[in-house]
Design a protein around this motif. Sequence first.
Motif, short mmCIF file in Angstrom:
data_model
loop_
_atom_site.label_atom_id
_atom_site.label_comp_id
_atom_site.label_asym_id
_atom_site.label_seq_id
_atom_site.Cartn_x
_atom_site.Cartn_y
_atom_site.Cartn_z
N LYS A 63 67.41 19.02 43.24
CA LYS A 63 68.11 19.32 44.49
C LYS A 63 69.55 19.78 44.21
O LYS A 63 70.02 20.78 44.78
CB LYS A 63 68.12 18.05 45.36
N SER A 64 70.25 19.09 43.32
CA SER A 64 71.64 19.49 43.07
C SER A 64 71.69 20.84 42.34
O SER A 64 72.65 21.61 42.52
CB SER A 64 72.44 18.42 42.34
N MET A 143 89.43 14.39 38.91
CA MET A 143 88.87 15.64 39.40
C MET A 143 89.62 16.15 40.63
O MET A 143 89.80 17.35 40.80
CB MET A 143 87.38 15.45 39.70
N LYS A 144 90.06 15.24 41.47
CA LYS A 144 90.70 15.69 42.72
C LYS A 144 91.99 16.48 42.45
O LYS A 144 92.40 17.27 43.29
CB LYS A 144 90.98 14.51 43.65
N THR A 145 92.59 16.30 41.28
CA THR A 145 93.81 17.07 40.98
C THR A 145 93.54 18.29 40.10
O THR A 145 94.38 19.19 40.04
CB THR A 145 94.90 16.20 40.32
N TYR A 162 83.77 20.03 40.91
CA TYR A 162 82.98 18.90 41.36
C TYR A 162 81.51 19.16 41.09
O TYR A 162 81.04 20.30 41.20
CB TYR A 162 83.15 18.68 42.86
N HIS A 163 80.79 18.11 40.75
CA HIS A 163 79.34 18.23 40.63
C HIS A 163 78.78 18.54 42.02
O HIS A 163 79.32 18.04 43.03
CB HIS A 163 78.76 16.89 40.11
N SER A 167 80.37 14.05 47.00
CA SER A 167 80.52 14.08 48.47
C SER A 167 81.86 14.71 48.84
O SER A 167 82.78 14.04 49.29
CB SER A 167 80.38 12.68 49.05
N ILE A 168 81.96 15.97 48.60
CA ILE A 168 83.14 16.77 48.91
C ILE A 168 82.65 17.94 49.77
O ILE A 168 81.53 18.42 49.55
CB ILE A 168 83.76 17.33 47.61
N LEU A 169 83.45 18.40 50.67
CA LEU A 169 83.01 19.49 51.54
C LEU A 169 82.59 20.72 50.74
O LEU A 169 83.22 21.06 49.73
CB LEU A 169 84.16 19.91 52.47
#
Length: 187
Positions: A63-64, A143-145, A162-163, A167-169
């Motif tokens: 799925k990913s 990762m967020k930076t 992000y993979h 759960s990121i937009l």
Amino acid sequence: MQVSKSEKLEKILETTKTCKACNLHKNRCKCVFSKGCENAKIMLIGEAPGKKENEEGKPFIGKSGQQLYDLLSKVGFNPEQDIYFCNVVKCRPVKNNKDRKPYKKEIETCAKFLNSQIEIVNPKIIILCGNTAKNIFKINEPMKTVHGKCFENNGLKLVPIYHPRASILDNVKLSDFKKVYKMYREF
Ligand code: SF4
């Protein structure tokens, strides 16, 4: 006689199929080595095979994987032609019958195969998909930076993302892939 990239990669693939260098071989149905184009300017490195990949022997087919393909296609890539896909480890890490992250020792043991893939494919850009791939290149910030930013390493452009499962937009993920596509078009 000159040996082609695919012949060199095939030789390594054959070695991984019977490799017992770490405990992950015990979970292996099929070794998950790569897919895509070995002449690509972009390599995308994920973490490890999951259940479906282990059964079928190809990375990013669950799925990913489909989510990843959708994002890549939306920004203009033809994934199978433009990108060489592989993972940090080639056999599935499992705990209690569920996927888990590979352990440090497993990553270190399997690194020789990944290093050979990078050397042979010789990409210009490597997309580091998820934290495990990011961390092996010593990009230690969260990762967020760092997602979507380009890190130069011996002439190689490294871009953490992000993979697809994260759960990121989707807009954030899409925006990172747009940046990579722009870089790709500049070569
Ligand atoms: S994960 Fe890598 S090092 Fe471990 S058994 Fe599989 S191919 Fe060998």
